[in-house]
Design a protein around this motif. Structure first.
Motif, PDB file in Angstrom:
ATOM      1  N   LYS A   1       0.804  -1.215   0.000  1.00  0.00           N
ATOM      2  CA  LYS A   1       0.000   0.000   0.000  1.00  0.00           C
ATOM      3  C   LYS A   1       0.841   1.271   0.000  1.00  0.00           C
ATOM      4  O   LYS A   1       0.589   2.188  -0.773  1.00  0.00           O
ATOM      5  CB  LYS A   1      -0.937  -0.007   1.223  1.00  0.00           C
ATOM      6  CG  LYS A   1      -1.910  -1.187   1.229  1.00  0.00           C
ATOM      7  CD  LYS A   1      -2.784  -1.216   2.463  1.00  0.00           C
ATOM      8  CE  LYS A   1      -2.062  -1.658   3.714  1.00  0.00           C
ATOM      9  NZ  LYS A   1      -1.619  -3.075   3.730  1.00  0.00           N
ATOM     10  N   SER A   2       1.874   1.317   0.872  1.00  0.00           N
ATOM     11  CA  SER A   2       2.606   2.587   0.950  1.00  0.00           C
ATOM     12  C   SER A   2       3.420   2.867  -0.317  1.00  0.00           C
ATOM     13  O   SER A   2       3.725   4.026  -0.602  1.00  0.00           O
ATOM     14  CB  SER A   2       3.448   2.692   2.219  1.00  0.00           C
ATOM     15  OG  SER A   2       3.953   1.458   2.579  1.00  0.00           O
TER      16      SER A   2
ATOM     17  N   VAL B   1      -1.384   4.823   2.126  1.00  0.00           N
ATOM     18  CA  VAL B   1      -1.488   4.888   3.593  1.00  0.00           C
ATOM     19  C   VAL B   1      -1.283   6.336   4.029  1.00  0.00           C
ATOM     20  O   VAL B   1      -0.332   6.978   3.613  1.00  0.00           O
ATOM     21  CB  VAL B   1      -0.396   4.011   4.268  1.00  0.00           C
ATOM     22  CG1 VAL B   1      -0.494   4.103   5.790  1.00  0.00           C
ATOM     23  CG2 VAL B   1      -0.485   2.558   3.807  1.00  0.00           C
TER      24      VAL B   1
ATOM     25  N   GLU C   1      -6.628   2.616  14.503  1.00  0.00           N
ATOM     26  CA  GLU C   1      -5.966   3.536  15.416  1.00  0.00           C
ATOM     27  C   GLU C   1      -4.459   3.407  15.250  1.00  0.00           C
ATOM     28  O   GLU C   1      -3.959   2.353  14.866  1.00  0.00           O
ATOM     29  CB  GLU C   1      -6.395   3.260  16.858  1.00  0.00           C
ATOM     30  CG  GLU C   1      -5.891   1.937  17.394  1.00  0.00           C
ATOM     31  CD  GLU C   1      -6.253   1.736  18.859  1.00  0.00           C
ATOM     32  OE1 GLU C   1      -6.979   0.766  19.145  1.00  0.00           O
ATOM     33  OE2 GLU C   1      -5.813   2.542  19.685  1.00  0.00           O
TER      34      GLU C   1
ATOM     35  N   VAL D   1      -0.751   2.932  16.424  1.00  0.00           N
ATOM     36  CA  VAL D   1      -0.146   2.170  17.511  1.00  0.00           C
ATOM     37  C   VAL D   1       1.332   2.517  17.547  1.00  0.00           C
ATOM     38  O   VAL D   1       1.982   2.588  16.513  1.00  0.00           O
ATOM     39  CB  VAL D   1      -0.330   0.656  17.256  1.00  0.00           C
ATOM     40  CG1 VAL D   1       0.339  -0.134  18.338  1.00  0.00           C
ATOM     41  CG2 VAL D   1      -1.798   0.314  17.167  1.00  0.00           C
TER      42      VAL D   1
ATOM     43  N   GLU E   1       9.048  -1.459  15.334  1.00  0.00           N
ATOM     44  CA  GLU E   1       8.412  -2.251  14.282  1.00  0.00           C
ATOM     45  C   GLU E   1       9.102  -3.599  14.107  1.00  0.00           C
ATOM     46  O   GLU E   1      10.260  -3.684  13.707  1.00  0.00           O
ATOM     47  CB  GLU E   1       8.429  -1.469  12.963  1.00  0.00           C
ATOM     48  CG  GLU E   1       7.681  -0.150  13.093  1.00  0.00           C
ATOM     49  CD  GLU E   1       7.173   0.396  11.776  1.00  0.00           C
ATOM     50  OE1 GLU E   1       7.844   0.219  10.752  1.00  0.00           O
ATOM     51  OE2 GLU E   1       6.080   1.007  11.797  1.00  0.00           O
TER      52      GLU E   1
ATOM     53  N   GLY F   1       9.004  -3.408   9.364  1.00  0.00           N
ATOM     54  CA  GLY F   1       8.926  -2.068   8.792  1.00  0.00           C
ATOM     55  C   GLY F   1       9.246  -2.101   7.308  1.00  0.00           C
ATOM     56  O   GLY F   1       9.411  -3.165   6.723  1.00  0.00           O
TER      57      GLY F   1
ATOM     58  N   ASN G   1       3.422  -7.240   8.850  1.00  0.00           N
ATOM     59  CA  ASN G   1       4.503  -6.262   8.857  1.00  0.00           C
ATOM     60  C   ASN G   1       3.927  -4.867   8.695  1.00  0.00           C
ATOM     61  O   ASN G   1       3.362  -4.560   7.655  1.00  0.00           O
ATOM     62  CB  ASN G   1       5.481  -6.554   7.722  1.00  0.00           C
ATOM     63  CG  ASN G   1       6.635  -5.560   7.732  1.00  0.00           C
ATOM     64  OD1 ASN G   1       7.034  -5.092   8.790  1.00  0.00           O
ATOM     65  ND2 ASN G   1       7.134  -5.226   6.557  1.00  0.00           N
TER      66      ASN G   1
ATOM     67  N   LYS H   1       3.811  -4.134  15.854  1.00  0.00           N
ATOM     68  CA  LYS H   1       4.350  -3.113  16.753  1.00  0.00           C
ATOM     69  C   LYS H   1       4.575  -3.689  18.148  1.00  0.00           C
ATOM     70  O   LYS H   1       3.665  -4.329  18.703  1.00  0.00           O
ATOM     71  CB  LYS H   1       3.363  -1.945  16.835  1.00  0.00           C
ATOM     72  CG  LYS H   1       3.255  -1.172  15.533  1.00  0.00           C
ATOM     73  CD  LYS H   1       4.257  -0.061  15.546  1.00  0.00           C
ATOM     74  CE  LYS H   1       4.019   0.932  14.419  1.00  0.00           C
ATOM     75  NZ  LYS H   1       4.983   2.029  14.517  1.00  0.00           N
TER      76      LYS H   1
ATOM     77  N   VAL I   1      -0.203  -4.358  12.822  1.00  0.00           N
ATOM     78  CA  VAL I   1      -0.947  -3.245  12.228  1.00  0.00           C
ATOM     79  C   VAL I   1      -1.084  -3.391  10.715  1.00  0.00           C
ATOM     80  O   VAL I   1      -1.632  -2.521  10.056  1.00  0.00           O
ATOM     81  CB  VAL I   1      -0.355  -1.857  12.592  1.00  0.00           C
ATOM     82  CG1 VAL I   1      -0.331  -1.665  14.095  1.00  0.00           C
ATOM     83  CG2 VAL I   1       1.015  -1.641  11.993  1.00  0.00           C
TER      84      VAL I   1
END
Ligand code: ADP
Ligand code: MG
Length: 649
Positions: free
Chosen positions: A50-51, A56, A94, A96, A100, A121, A191, A194, A203
Motif C-alpha cells: 500500500k505505501s 497509507v 488507530e 499504535v 516495528e 517495517g 509487517n 508493533k 498493524v
C-alpha cells in the motif's frame, strides 16, 4: 477466497494475535471513527504494498482529517493508474506506537511451513534481521532462533525494555497453531508488528492461501541396520589398479568380517578367490554388497544378490541419473524398496565403518578409526577430507558418500549415527536438500552435535515477491536459520567439517606465542567464537617466571618473546600442561630471525603432553619443514590464525 485486511484481523484475533481497533469504509461513505490518532489505508485486491503507491496516510487527528486522507489516497492511486471501483474500500485503524517487528510464514519447497520473525517495517529486506523456525518447532528451537537476531535484545531488557522473550515465543506459537489448523496458508505477512508497551500488535496483514505443494515422502519403516555388516561382497573387484573395483577390494582388506570378491573373469586378488558370479559365493546370507560394475549390469546383479538375502547396498557405479539415465535409477530404487534393502549411491565414493574396519570406498586406504561420522553429498569432497584427515591424524567412526541419494540420505543416517556408540559427532556436507522435514526431525531427535556445510548457497528463491516473507525465504539464509534453530553448527569452511568436532568441547584455552600481535588476533578469534582464555593464577605466573625472560607480560596469551627457541617453548609447555581446568593449548610459531620452527614442533613428539597442543605455523616457506614434520608425524596444526579460529564453532 483470500481475506481482506479487516477479515484477516478477525482471523488473527482467533489465535490471540492482537490488532488495533479497526473499521472499514467505502469510497465516499461518511467516516465516523473515535480513536485518534488514526490511519487510513486503501483496501483493494489491486494493491499489495500500500505505501508504495501512497495508499497509507498516518497521524490523522479527526474524522475530517480521515476524509482528507481518503481523498489524498484516491489522488495518489490515480497517479499510479489505479482506478477504484465499488469493490474497493478503505480501512481505518488507530495508530499504535512501538518498535516495528515482523512475523511471517511461507510454505517452502524444502521445509514446508516455515515461520519468520524479526525486525520489521519498510526496510525489512534491507536489515534482514530475521530468524526462521519450522512450523512444528519446539520452544527451545524458537528461543535458539530468536537469539540469533539483534532484536532479541528488545526482549531482554535492552534500554530498560520490560518485554520478555516469552512474548515473542508465544506469538510464534500462535502462528504455529494457526498453520496447524489452516494447512492452506501459503504466505502470511504481518509487517509491521508493533512492540507496544502492552505487547505485540499487528498493524498490517496479508495472507495468500491455496493448495500446498510441500509433501513429505513416506518413510520406510523397519529398515535393516545399515551399520550391521558381517558378510560383505564386492562385485566388480578388479585386478586392474586403475579401476574403482580394485581400490575398493584393496581398501576392504582390513574388514574383520567375511569378505567375498566377485569378478566375471575369475582368478585371484589379494589372496581372495574371485567368484565368477554372485551365485558362486559360498555364503547364503550376504548382508552388504558394494557394486563397481558397468551400469547396465547393476540391476541383474542386485536381483541375484536379493536371492542371497542382501540387506545393504553400496552402488559405486556411475551412469545413472547424473548422466541422464533417470529411468534406470528409478527402476533400481523400486527394486531395492520392494525388497526392503538399504542403499547408498549410485555414483558414490562408498562407505566406511570403523567398528569392523570396513572400508568400502575407493578413496584412500589410510583411514583411521575415530569419533566423527562424516556424510557427504559429494564424493570428491569426502575423498579430499579423508586424505587430509589422515595426514592430520584425524579418524572417523563412519564415512558415507550418498552419491545420487536414490534411497538413504542424511535424514536416515543421522539416527543410525546417533545410535552408534563409536560416533561422538556428526559432520554433513550437503548440496541440495529435499524432504527437509525428515532432516529436521532426525536432527531434533539426535543427541550428538551436528556440523553442517551447505553449498549451492546462491540458489535463487523460487517464490514470487508477493510478500516480504516471499522475498526472505527459499534461500540459504532460511536454510541456515532453520538449521541453527535446531542447534546445528552451521560451518562455512569445509575443513571445519573434520576439525570442528575435535574442538567442540574446548572452552578454556591457553596460547603460547613468540609474538604479541598473533596472540591478540587469536584471542579475538577465540572470544568471538564464545570460548575463553584460561586465566593464569599468581602461582601459575610464578612457575612461568622461572623459565621465561623477565619481560614476559605475565598473562595469557603467554608471550615467550621473539627470541624463543625450542627449549623455551618446551619449558613453557611443560608448565602450562600441568595447569588444571584447561582444555586446549595453541602454540603460535611466527617466523622471526632466531625462531626454530622445526625444533619447536619436534617437542610435540619428544614429549607426551596431557593436553591437546596445536601448533599454528604462521608464515611462508620458513615453516615448510615444520609443516612437513607435522604431517609426517600426524600432528594436527594450522597454517594461520583464521583457520584455527574457524574450527571453533
Ligand atoms: P504496506 O505494508 O502495505 O505498505 P502498512 O499497513 O504496513 O502498508 O503501512 C505502512 C507503514 O505505516 C507501516 O510499515 C507502519 O510503519 C505504518 N503504519 C500502518 N498502520 C499503522 C498503525 N495502525 N499504527 C502505527 N503505524 C502504522
Ligand atoms: Mg506493511
Amino acid at each position: 477466497m483470500d481475506m481482506n485486511e479487516s477479515q484477516l484481523y478477525e482471523f488473527l484475533g482467533k489465535y490471540g494475535i492482537r490488532t488495533p481497533k479497526t473499521t472499514s469504509v467505502g469510497l465516499d461513505s461518511k467516516i465516523s471513527f473515535d480513536k485518534f490518532p488514526a490511519v487510513i489505508k486503501i483496501q483493494s485486491p489491486k494493491v499489495v504494498h500500500k505505501s508504495d503507491v501512497g495508499g497509507v496516510v498516518l497521524n490523522l487527528r479527526s474524522n475530517e482529517d480521515l476524509e482528507r486522507g481518503r481523498k489524498e489516497i484516491i489522488e495518489n492511486l490515480k497517479k499510479h493508474n489505479i482506478t477504484l471501483d465499488s469493490k474497493d474500500g478503505f480501512i481505518i485503524t488507530e495508530m499504535v506506537d512501538g518498535e516495528e517487528l515482523y512475523i511471517g510464514c511461507v510454505e517452502d519447497n524444502t521445509f514446508g511451513h516455515v515461520i519468520l520473525f524479526g525486525k520489521g517495517g519498510i526496510y525489512l529486506e534491507l536489515y534482514k534481521d530475521v530468524c526462521y523456525v519450522v512450523s512444528d518447532a519446539t520452544e527451545d528451537e524458537i528461543i535458539r532462533a530468536l537469539n540469533t537476531t539483534k532484536i532479541a535484545k528488545l526482549f531482554e531488557g535492552f534500554r530498560g525494555s520490560s518485554h520478555t522473550i516469552k512474548e515473542a515465543v508465544s506469538l510464534i506459537q500462535s502462528v504455529q497453531k494457526m498453520l496447524k489448523e489452516n494447512d492452506d496458508i501459503l504466505e502470511l505477512d504481518l509487517n509491521p508488528l508493533k512492540l507496544t508497551a502492552s505487547g505485540l500488535v499487528a498493524v498490517d496483514a496479508r495472507i495468500k492461501r491455496g493448495a500446498k505443494t510441500y509433501h513429505e515422502d513416506m518413510k520406510r519403516e523397519n529398515r535393516p541396520n545399515f551399520l550391521d555388516n558381517k558378510n560383505v561382497a564386492i562385485i566388480g573387484a578388479s585386478t586392474e589398479p586403475d579401476k574403482a573395483g580394485y581400490a575398493v577390494a584393496k581398501n576392504a582388506l582390513n574388514f574383520t568380517g567375511n569378505l567375498y570378491y566377485v569378478n566375471a573373469k575369475g582368478g585371484k586378488l589379494f589372496g581372495h578367490t574371485l567368484y565368477k558370479s554372485v551365485d558362486e559365493i559360498p555364503c547364503d546370507n550376504i548382508d552388504t554388497a558394494a557394486i563397481a560394475i558397468p551400469a547396465k549390469f547393476v540391476i541383474p546383479t542386485v536381483q541375484q544378490l536379493i536371492k542371497k538375502g542382501l540387506k545393504n547396498l553400496v552402488v559405486i557405479t556411475a551412469g545413472f541419473k547424473e548422466s541422464g539415465h533417470a529411468a534406470e535409477e528409478e527402476e533400481l530404487a523400486r527394486l531395492i524398496e520392494k525388497h526392503n534393502i538399504n542403499a547408498i549411491g549410485p555414483n558414490c565414493l562408498g562407505f566406511y565403518s570403523s567398528e569392523t574396519h570396513l572400508n568400502l570406498t575407493f578413496g584412500t586406504d589410510h583411514v583411521k578409526p575415530g569419533s566423527v561420522s562424516f556424510l557427504s553429498q559429494s564424493g570428491a569432497i569426502l575423498a579430499a577430507q579423508m586424505d587430509r584427515a589422515y595426514e592430520l591424524g584425524i579418524g572417523f567412526s563412519h564415512l558415507v558418500s550418498v552419491g545420487n541419494a536414490m534411497d538413504l540420505r542424511t535424514a536416515e543416517f543421522i539416527p543410525m549415527f546417533n545410535a552408534a556408540p563409536e560416533c561422538k559427532a556428526i559432520s554433513v556436507y550437503v548440496e541440495g536438500v529435499n524432504r527437509g522435514r525428515s532432516l529436521c526431525n532426525a536432527i531434533r531427535a539426535c543427541k550428538k552435535p551436528v556440523f553442517l556445510f551447505k553449498s549451492a548457497k546462491s540458489e535463487a528463491s523460487a517464490k514470487a515477491a508477493f510478500s516480504h516473507t516471499g522475498n526472505l525465504s527459499g534461500n540459504y539464509a532460511m536454510f541456515e536459520g532453520v538449521m541453527q534453530s535446531l542447534g546445528v553448527n552451521v560451518v562455512d569452511n569445509l575443513d571445519a567439517l573434520i576439525l570442528a568436532p575435535l574442538f567442540k568441547d574446548d572452552k578454556k584455552i591457553a596460547i603460547i606465542t613468540n609474538a604479541g600481535g598473533p596472540g591478540t588476533v587469536l584471542t579475538d578469534g577465540i572470544t568471538a567464537r564464545g570460548r575463553e582464555l584460561f586465566e593464569l593464577s599468581e602461582e601459575d605466573k610464578k612457575k612461568l617466571d622461572a623459565v621465561l625472560p623477565a619481560v614476559w607480560p605475565r598473562s595469557n596469551p603467554i608471550d615467550i618473546i621473539g627470541d624463543a627457541l625450542k627449549d623455551r617453548y618446551e619449558n613453557a609447555l611443560k608448565i602450562v600442561d600441568e595447569f588444571e581446568g584447561l582444555d586446549l593449548i595453541y602454540m603460535i610459531i611466527s617466523p622471526q630471525d632466531m625462531t626454530d620452527p622445526l625444533g619447536s614442533v619436534e617437542i610435540l613428539v619428544e614429549n607426551k603432553f596431557k593436553h591437546k597442543v596445536v601448533p599454528i605455523l604462521m608464515g611462508g616457506s620458513t615453516m615448510d619443514e615444520a609443516r612437513r614434520y607435522c604431517l609426517k608425524n600426524k600432528i594436527l596444526y594450522f597454517d594461520n590464525i583464521v583457520d584455527a579460529r574457524d574450527t571453533l564453532c
